[in-house]
Design a protein around this motif. Structure first.
Motif, PDB file in Angstrom:
ATOM      1  N   GLU A   1       0.859  -1.185   0.000  1.00 20.86           N
ATOM      2  CA  GLU A   1       0.000   0.000   0.000  1.00 20.86           C
ATOM      3  C   GLU A   1       0.895   1.236   0.000  1.00 20.86           C
ATOM      4  OE1 GLU A   1      -3.391   2.324   2.662  1.00 20.86           O
ATOM      5  OE2 GLU A   1      -2.851   0.251   3.142  1.00 20.86           O
ATOM      6  N   TYR A   2       0.627   2.160  -0.917  1.00 22.40           N
ATOM      7  CA  TYR A   2       1.409   3.374  -1.065  1.00 22.40           C
ATOM      8  C   TYR A   2       0.523   4.588  -0.832  1.00 22.40           C
ATOM      9  CZ  TYR A   2       4.735   0.296  -3.482  1.00 22.40           C
ATOM     10  OH  TYR A   2       5.596  -0.705  -3.808  1.00 22.40           O
ATOM     11  N   ALA A   3       1.188   5.740  -0.662  1.00 25.06           N
ATOM     12  CA  ALA A   3       0.494   7.019  -0.577  1.00 25.06           C
ATOM     13  C   ALA A   3       1.313   8.048  -1.338  1.00 25.06           C
ATOM     14  CB  ALA A   3       0.312   7.458   0.876  1.00 25.06           C
ATOM     15  N   LEU A   4       0.642   8.925  -2.069  1.00 29.28           N
ATOM     16  CA  LEU A   4       1.314   9.963  -2.839  1.00 29.28           C
ATOM     17  C   LEU A   4       1.688  11.139  -1.949  1.00 29.28           C
ATOM     18  CD1 LEU A   4      -0.874  10.132  -6.066  1.00 29.28           C
ATOM     19  CD2 LEU A   4       1.571   9.670  -6.005  1.00 29.28           C
ATOM     20  N   ASP A   5       2.877  11.729  -2.198  1.00 29.30           N
ATOM     21  CA  ASP A   5       3.262  12.986  -1.573  1.00 29.30           C
ATOM     22  C   ASP A   5       2.744  14.092  -2.472  1.00 29.30           C
ATOM     23  OD1 ASP A   5       4.665  15.375  -0.824  1.00 29.30           O
ATOM     24  OD2 ASP A   5       6.070  14.125   0.294  1.00 29.30           O
ATOM     25  N   LEU A   6       1.722  14.819  -2.042  1.00 30.53           N
ATOM     26  CA  LEU A   6       1.073  15.796  -2.902  1.00 30.53           C
ATOM     27  C   LEU A   6       1.977  16.973  -3.219  1.00 30.53           C
ATOM     28  CD1 LEU A   6      -2.563  15.806  -1.458  1.00 30.53           C
ATOM     29  CD2 LEU A   6      -1.511  14.316  -3.156  1.00 30.53           C
ATOM     30  N   ASP A   7       2.932  17.294  -2.322  1.00 32.78           N
ATOM     31  CA  ASP A   7       3.857  18.388  -2.620  1.00 32.78           C
ATOM     32  C   ASP A   7       4.772  18.019  -3.779  1.00 32.78           C
ATOM     33  OD1 ASP A   7       2.803  19.907  -0.577  1.00 32.78           O
ATOM     34  OD2 ASP A   7       4.228  19.168   0.927  1.00 32.78           O
ATOM     35  N   VAL A   8       5.273  16.788  -3.775  1.00 29.37           N
ATOM     36  CA  VAL A   8       6.132  16.345  -4.882  1.00 29.37           C
ATOM     37  C   VAL A   8       5.325  16.266  -6.168  1.00 29.37           C
ATOM     38  CG1 VAL A   8       7.621  14.488  -5.709  1.00 29.37           C
ATOM     39  CG2 VAL A   8       7.621  15.084  -3.285  1.00 29.37           C
ATOM     40  N   LEU A   9       4.076  15.831  -6.074  1.00 36.23           N
ATOM     41  CA  LEU A   9       3.234  15.772  -7.251  1.00 36.23           C
ATOM     42  C   LEU A   9       3.018  17.158  -7.840  1.00 36.23           C
ATOM     43  CD1 LEU A   9       1.469  14.059  -9.137  1.00 36.23           C
ATOM     44  CD2 LEU A   9      -0.430  14.375  -7.558  1.00 36.23           C
ATOM     45  N   GLN A  10       2.832  18.164  -6.979  1.00 34.62           N
ATOM     46  CA  GLN A  10       2.678  19.529  -7.463  1.00 34.62           C
ATOM     47  C   GLN A  10       3.939  19.999  -8.184  1.00 34.62           C
ATOM     48  OE1 GLN A  10       0.159  21.462  -7.586  1.00 34.62           O
ATOM     49  NE2 GLN A  10      -1.358  20.770  -6.107  1.00 34.62           N
ATOM     50  N   LEU A  11       5.125  19.649  -7.638  1.00 32.76           N
ATOM     51  CA  LEU A  11       6.375  20.019  -8.308  1.00 32.76           C
ATOM     52  C   LEU A  11       6.482  19.367  -9.675  1.00 32.76           C
ATOM     53  CD1 LEU A  11       8.965  19.866  -5.370  1.00 32.76           C
ATOM     54  CD2 LEU A  11       8.100  21.901  -6.533  1.00 32.76           C
ATOM     55  N   LEU A  12       6.070  18.108  -9.771  1.00 36.13           N
ATOM     56  CA  LEU A  12       6.089  17.431 -11.070  1.00 36.13           C
ATOM     57  C   LEU A  12       5.155  18.120 -12.054  1.00 36.13           C
ATOM     58  CD1 LEU A  12       6.074  13.669 -10.021  1.00 36.13           C
ATOM     59  CD2 LEU A  12       7.898  14.871 -11.210  1.00 36.13           C
ATOM     60  N   GLY A  13       3.992  18.574 -11.579  1.00 37.31           N
ATOM     61  CA  GLY A  13       3.057  19.259 -12.452  1.00 37.31           C
ATOM     62  C   GLY A  13       3.588  20.589 -12.949  1.00 37.31           C
ATOM     63  N   LYS A  14       4.465  21.235 -12.149  1.00 34.84           N
ATOM     64  CA  LYS A  14       4.997  22.531 -12.548  1.00 34.84           C
ATOM     65  C   LYS A  14       6.297  22.416 -13.337  1.00 34.84           C
ATOM     66  CE  LYS A  14       2.979  24.905  -8.564  1.00 34.84           C
ATOM     67  NZ  LYS A  14       3.262  25.658  -7.299  1.00 34.84           N
ATOM     68  N   GLY A  15       7.225  21.591 -12.838  1.00 34.78           N
ATOM     69  CA  GLY A  15       8.549  21.550 -13.457  1.00 34.78           C
ATOM     70  C   GLY A  15       8.910  20.252 -14.141  1.00 34.78           C
ATOM     71  N   GLY A  16       8.146  19.206 -13.932  1.00 32.41           N
ATOM     72  CA  GLY A  16       8.417  17.939 -14.583  1.00 32.41           C
ATOM     73  C   GLY A  16       9.427  17.088 -13.837  1.00 32.41           C
ATOM     74  N   TRP A  17       9.692  15.931 -14.408  1.00 35.65           N
ATOM     75  CA  TRP A  17      10.569  14.938 -13.775  1.00 35.65           C
ATOM     76  C   TRP A  17      11.994  15.461 -13.581  1.00 35.65           C
ATOM     77  CZ3 TRP A  17       9.707  10.390 -11.480  1.00 35.65           C
ATOM     78  CH2 TRP A  17      10.803   9.557 -11.242  1.00 35.65           C
ATOM     79  N   SER A  18      12.516  16.165 -14.563  1.00 34.27           N
ATOM     80  CA  SER A  18      13.910  16.622 -14.477  1.00 34.27           C
ATOM     81  C   SER A  18      14.116  17.560 -13.293  1.00 34.27           C
ATOM     82  CB  SER A  18      14.311  17.314 -15.775  1.00 34.27           C
ATOM     83  OG  SER A  18      13.452  18.421 -16.038  1.00 34.27           O
ATOM     84  N   LEU A  19      13.089  18.365 -12.959  1.00 31.52           N
ATOM     85  CA  LEU A  19      13.218  19.272 -11.825  1.00 31.52           C
ATOM     86  C   LEU A  19      13.266  18.514 -10.510  1.00 31.52           C
ATOM     87  CD1 LEU A  19      13.151  22.143 -10.603  1.00 31.52           C
ATOM     88  CD2 LEU A  19      10.653  21.990 -10.625  1.00 31.52           C
ATOM     89  N   VAL A  20      12.449  17.495 -10.369  1.00 33.71           N
ATOM     90  CA  VAL A  20      12.356  16.764  -9.102  1.00 33.71           C
ATOM     91  C   VAL A  20      13.478  15.744  -8.979  1.00 33.71           C
ATOM     92  CG1 VAL A  20      10.897  15.271  -7.685  1.00 33.71           C
ATOM     93  CG2 VAL A  20       9.857  17.078  -9.063  1.00 33.71           C
TER      94      VAL A  20
END
Length: 400
Positions: free
Chosen positions: A83-102
């Motif tokens: 069972e996993y849970a998403l980190d919503l802050d990291v998800l927001q960073l991915l939505g703004k800057g993409g994988w390369s940023l994170v």
């Protein structure tokens, strides 16, 4: 599924298609707060259209960058998953800057591989001369393999088609050739070459007309090898193939055509006069134990419509219908409709049979109903007109 988080996932630049699809499947399985993610690896792989090993690598990458965290580790059984849970802050960073940023400078892990390289140096490290100039990208110690014309994709595809065609012809020969009279003495190579020269449609026609050709050969006492039969296309000498005889028509009991034939016989009147009452029946009537009208009506039903009574007996005892009928009967069948058992229309037809002295239907058994002329008893006039029209047309044709 959280529609809000799904929108962020669609905007996120994940670097690879597989990674993006794995993320979207995780969002599809989570709550609005990113929790309660526990789909099986195989489920994610089917949704992302990739292998289970690829899904495992992407989940590890998500754990490494903190996009997901392990809430509960599953057991070893087939239905026990992590069972996993998403980190919503990291998800927001991915939505703004993409994988390369994170992910930063983390090594990419693309494609399905058995195991990653552990050494820093990758690829060929030989001292062979480079075919193309060295660039700032890629592995500087490797040199590309010189192009080989035999690996041209178009050439390889053509070769693959040829191999498939050869296998198809080999299977066809194994099925068809052994039935040829000269099979043992025939040259297999000659037959194969002749079959390869034919189109698939010609091979199908050769097999279809083979029996006809062999039957004609017996009359002329001619015989040739199978390869000659194919190369000369001898089946074409037979002319067009005769049409197969039509299958005999069959009308099941209680169906529309069966009902039309039955009703046509009834509306055209009795076919024979009722037999006189027997002596014991007259004595029973005189004694008052039997009713004359009932006996005469029964005699009229039995002797007046022998064909209808035969249909009833065959349907009741053996479930048989009518094995042969023509287009006229088929047209009359289209004038009939389905009447469910024990309905108001059913009872009206039963009463009409009693009033006209017609034999009533046998028990239809598991049938939910029987066909009668359209419109109930009130539609009998239109049905009778159609029957008379057929009879008149038949009489005119006979006269002509």
């Amino acid at each position: 599924m959280s529609a809000f988080l799904l929108g962020i996932g669609f905007r996120a630049d994940m670097g690879t298609c597989a990674r993006k699809l794995v993320l979207l499947k995780l969002i599809d399985a989570c709550e609005d707060d990113g929790s309660r993610i526990f789909p099986a690896i195989s489920t994610i792989a089917r949704a992302a259209q990739c292998s289970t090993r690829q899904v495992q690598r992407e989940l590890k990458a998500f754990l490494d960058i903190g996009l997901i965290r392990l809430v509960r580790e599953g057991g070893k059984g087939p239905r026990s998953t992590n069972e996993y849970a998403l980190d919503l802050d990291v998800l927001q960073l991915l939505g703004k800057g993409g994988w390369s940023l994170v992910a930063g400078d983390r090594a990419e892990n693309k494609g399905d591989t058995v195991s990653p390289f552990e050494s820093e140096e990758k690829g060929d490290t030989g001292d062979a001369p480079r075919v193309t100039p060295e660039t700032d990208k890629g592995d500087k110690l490797s040199h590309p393999t010189p192009p080989d014309p035999s690996l041209d994709p178009s050439v390889e595809r053509e070769r693959e088609r040829d191999r498939d065609e050869q296998k198809t012809v080999e299977r066809w020969l194994k099925r068809v050739h052994p039935t040829w009279p000269t099979f043992i003495a025939d040259s297999g190579k000659t037959a194969f070459a002749a079959a390869m020269a034919l189109t698939p449609a010609e091979r199908e026609m050769a097999a279809d007309r083979m029996a006809d050709y062999l039957a004609a050969e017996k009359l002329t006492k001619g015989r040739c090898a199978f390869g000659v039969y194919l190369s000369e296309k001898r089946w074409e000498r037979l002319g067009p193939k005769p049409e197969a005889p039509e299958k005999p028509s069959y009308a099941p009991a209680f169906g529309p055509v069966w009902a039309a034939i039955r009703m046509r016989d009834l509306v055209t009147g009795p076919k024979a006069q009722p037999s006189p009452l027997k002596g014991w029946e007259e004595r029973a009537i005189a004694e008052g134990t039997l009713n004359r009208d009932a006996l005469e009506r029964g005699n009229r039903m039995r002797t007046g419509w022998p064909m209808v009574n035969g249909l009833h007996l065959a349907a009741e005892t053996r479930g048989l219908g009518i094995h042969s009928f023509g287009p006229e009967e088929e047209r009359l069948g289209k004038l009939c409709e389905f009447v469910p058992v024990d309905t108001e229309c059913w009872e009206a037809w039963k009463l009409e049979h009693q009033l006209r002295g017609w034999p009533w239907l046998p028990d239809p058994g598991t049938m939910r109903g029987v066909y009668f002329p359209v419109g109930g008893p009130g539609g009998l006039e239109a049905f009778e007109q159609a029957v008379r029209g057929q009879h008149d047309a038949g009489g005119r044709e006979a006269a002509e």
